[in-house]
Design a protein around this motif. Sequence first.
Motif, mmCIF file in Angstrom:
data_model
loop_
_atom_site.group_PDB
_atom_site.id
_atom_site.type_symbol
_atom_site.label_atom_id
_atom_site.label_comp_id
_atom_site.label_asym_id
_atom_site.label_seq_id
_atom_site.Cartn_x
_atom_site.Cartn_y
_atom_site.Cartn_z
ATOM 1 N N THR A 78 -15.606 35.990 -27.233
ATOM 2 C CA THR A 78 -15.519 34.788 -26.401
ATOM 3 C C THR A 78 -14.223 34.021 -26.644
ATOM 4 O OG1 THR A 78 -16.877 33.663 -28.081
ATOM 5 C CG2 THR A 78 -18.003 34.490 -26.129
ATOM 6 N N VAL A 79 -13.742 33.995 -27.879
ATOM 7 C CA VAL A 79 -12.449 33.357 -28.145
ATOM 8 C C VAL A 79 -11.335 34.113 -27.437
ATOM 9 C CG1 VAL A 79 -10.733 32.888 -29.933
ATOM 10 C CG2 VAL A 79 -13.113 32.255 -30.302
ATOM 11 N N ARG A 80 -11.379 35.440 -27.501
ATOM 12 C CA ARG A 80 -10.347 36.251 -26.834
ATOM 13 C C ARG A 80 -10.386 36.049 -25.326
ATOM 14 N NH1 ARG A 80 -6.722 37.376 -24.892
ATOM 15 N NH2 ARG A 80 -5.519 39.310 -24.714
ATOM 16 N N LEU A 81 -11.568 35.999 -24.747
ATOM 17 C CA LEU A 81 -11.677 35.769 -23.304
ATOM 18 C C LEU A 81 -11.164 34.383 -22.930
ATOM 19 C CD1 LEU A 81 -15.151 37.408 -22.580
ATOM 20 C CD2 LEU A 81 -12.906 38.218 -21.805
ATOM 21 N N GLY A 82 -11.386 33.399 -23.799
ATOM 22 C CA GLY A 82 -10.848 32.070 -23.542
ATOM 23 C C GLY A 82 -9.330 32.070 -23.517
ATOM 24 N N PHE A 83 -8.706 32.779 -24.465
ATOM 25 C CA PHE A 83 -7.246 32.866 -24.470
ATOM 26 C C PHE A 83 -6.734 33.626 -23.243
ATOM 27 C CE2 PHE A 83 -7.433 31.881 -29.098
ATOM 28 C CZ PHE A 83 -6.484 30.868 -29.102
ATOM 29 N N TRP A 84 -7.504 34.645 -22.811
ATOM 30 C CA TRP A 84 -7.098 35.388 -21.615
ATOM 31 C C TRP A 84 -7.103 34.487 -20.387
ATOM 32 C CZ3 TRP A 84 -10.242 37.131 -17.331
ATOM 33 C CH2 TRP A 84 -9.550 37.970 -16.452
ATOM 34 N N GLN A 85 -8.134 33.649 -20.254
ATOM 35 C CA GLN A 85 -8.177 32.706 -19.133
ATOM 36 C C GLN A 85 -7.055 31.674 -19.235
ATOM 37 O OE1 GLN A 85 -9.823 32.773 -16.418
ATOM 38 N NE2 GLN A 85 -11.354 34.353 -16.831
ATOM 39 N N ARG A 86 -6.727 31.268 -20.456
ATOM 40 C CA ARG A 86 -5.619 30.329 -20.623
ATOM 41 C C ARG A 86 -4.305 30.962 -20.176
ATOM 42 N NH1 ARG A 86 -2.833 29.462 -26.265
ATOM 43 N NH2 ARG A 86 -2.216 31.550 -25.558
ATOM 44 N N THR B 189 2.971 28.966 -13.274
ATOM 45 C CA THR B 189 4.324 29.454 -12.997
ATOM 46 C C THR B 189 4.473 29.841 -11.532
ATOM 47 O OG1 THR B 189 4.561 30.261 -15.268
ATOM 48 C CG2 THR B 189 6.066 31.168 -13.629
ATOM 49 N N LEU B 190 3.437 30.554 -10.999
ATOM 50 C CA LEU B 190 3.462 30.942 -9.590
ATOM 51 C C LEU B 190 3.489 29.715 -8.690
ATOM 52 C CD1 LEU B 190 3.241 32.979 -7.293
ATOM 53 C CD2 LEU B 190 0.755 32.980 -7.630
ATOM 54 N N GLN B 191 2.700 28.682 -9.015
ATOM 55 C CA GLN B 191 2.677 27.477 -8.204
ATOM 56 C C GLN B 191 4.041 26.796 -8.197
ATOM 57 O OE1 GLN B 191 -0.221 26.417 -6.429
ATOM 58 N NE2 GLN B 191 1.440 25.299 -5.413
ATOM 59 N N ALA B 192 4.717 26.803 -9.335
ATOM 60 C CA ALA B 192 6.066 26.231 -9.393
ATOM 61 C C ALA B 192 7.024 27.024 -8.508
ATOM 62 C CB ALA B 192 6.560 26.208 -10.838
ATOM 63 N N HIS B 193 6.883 28.352 -8.503
ATOM 64 C CA HIS B 193 7.722 29.194 -7.647
ATOM 65 C C HIS B 193 7.434 28.931 -6.171
ATOM 66 C CE1 HIS B 193 8.439 32.349 -11.050
ATOM 67 N NE2 HIS B 193 9.211 31.292 -11.150
ATOM 68 N N ILE B 194 6.144 28.762 -5.828
ATOM 69 C CA ILE B 194 5.790 28.489 -4.431
ATOM 70 C C ILE B 194 6.453 27.204 -3.959
ATOM 71 C CG2 ILE B 194 3.878 27.863 -2.916
ATOM 72 C CD1 ILE B 194 2.106 29.757 -4.533
ATOM 73 N N THR B 195 6.420 26.167 -4.804
ATOM 74 C CA THR B 195 7.075 24.900 -4.450
ATOM 75 C C THR B 195 8.574 25.095 -4.283
ATOM 76 O OG1 THR B 195 5.385 23.680 -5.692
ATOM 77 C CG2 THR B 195 7.438 22.522 -5.193
ATOM 78 N N ARG C 43 -3.955 33.374 -17.980
ATOM 79 C CA ARG C 43 -4.002 33.481 -16.527
ATOM 80 C C ARG C 43 -3.655 32.136 -15.884
ATOM 81 N NH1 ARG C 43 -3.345 36.610 -13.151
ATOM 82 N NH2 ARG C 43 -5.068 36.075 -11.769
ATOM 83 N N ALA C 44 -4.141 31.048 -16.475
ATOM 84 C CA ALA C 44 -3.826 29.722 -15.949
ATOM 85 C C ALA C 44 -2.333 29.447 -16.036
ATOM 86 C CB ALA C 44 -4.615 28.657 -16.707
ATOM 87 N N HIS C 45 -1.704 29.817 -17.157
ATOM 88 C CA HIS C 45 -0.262 29.618 -17.307
ATOM 89 C C HIS C 45 0.512 30.448 -16.286
ATOM 90 C CE1 HIS C 45 -0.667 28.179 -21.764
ATOM 91 N NE2 HIS C 45 -1.156 27.327 -20.893
#
Length: 238
Positions: free
Chosen positions: A18-26, A34-40, A28-30
Amino acid sequence: MKIRWLPALLILLVVAVTVRLGFWQRDRAHQKETLQAHITQFEHAPAQSVGATPLVLNEIEFHRVRALGQFVSGQVVYLDNRPYQDQPGFYVVMPFQLKQGGYVLVNRGWLPRNMNARETIAPYTTPSGEIEIEGIARADASRAFELGQGGSAAHQRIRQNLDVHAYANETGLPLQPFVLQQTSDTNDGLVRDWPAPNTGVERNYGYMFQWWGMALAAVAFGLYAARRAARKSAAPDA
C-alpha cells in the motif's frame, strides 16, 4: 512475548504494497501536473501547420494546429450523448481534406439533439471550398461510455465513439493520427465552448492518501493485535 511470524509478515506485506501504491499514485500526479503545465504552454504557442506528412500523436497532442483545405461533408459522423449545459446533443465530426495532401478528422462542434426524432439532425452549415481552420490536436473526439461496440459500428452516421485508426481503415482516408478540435469560427451554427482538458490529478492524490491510509490502518491493526496477544500471554491461568 512470542511473535507470530505469519501474521506479522502478512501485515508487513500489506504495508509495503500500500505504501508503494501510494508513491506510484503520487508519481502519476506529478506527471499529470507536468502535462497540465505543458497544455497551458501549448495554448499560448503559435499554431502548427498540418500537411500531408503524418505527425506523431504524442508530439502534437494538445498543441494548437492550423489546417488549410476543405470539408468532406459526405462522410460526417455524429457522436451521440455529448451533453452541453445539461442538454443532450451531438459532436459533429467530419474529415477535412488538406490542400497539401492527406486528411485530418475535425471535431467541428456541438449540435443539440432532436428529443422526438433522434435521427433528425438539427440544421447547420458546412463551408464550401477551401478554408483555413484552427484548433487543438486531441487524441480523439472525446469518449463516452458504451457497452461493447454496438454504438460505434462502422458505416453508422450516428455513433457513440469514433476511433481515428479504425475510421481510417473504414474509409480508406490517409488520416492524421489525431482529431482537430476546432476553435476557429466559421459561422456554421455549431457550439465550440470546449471543456478544458482535465488530467485528473486530484484523483491521483486522492488515491495516494487512500493507499497510505490503508498502510496506517494495517500498522495500527498490527500493533493492536500484538498488544492483545501480549496481554493474553501475560494473563495468569485460571
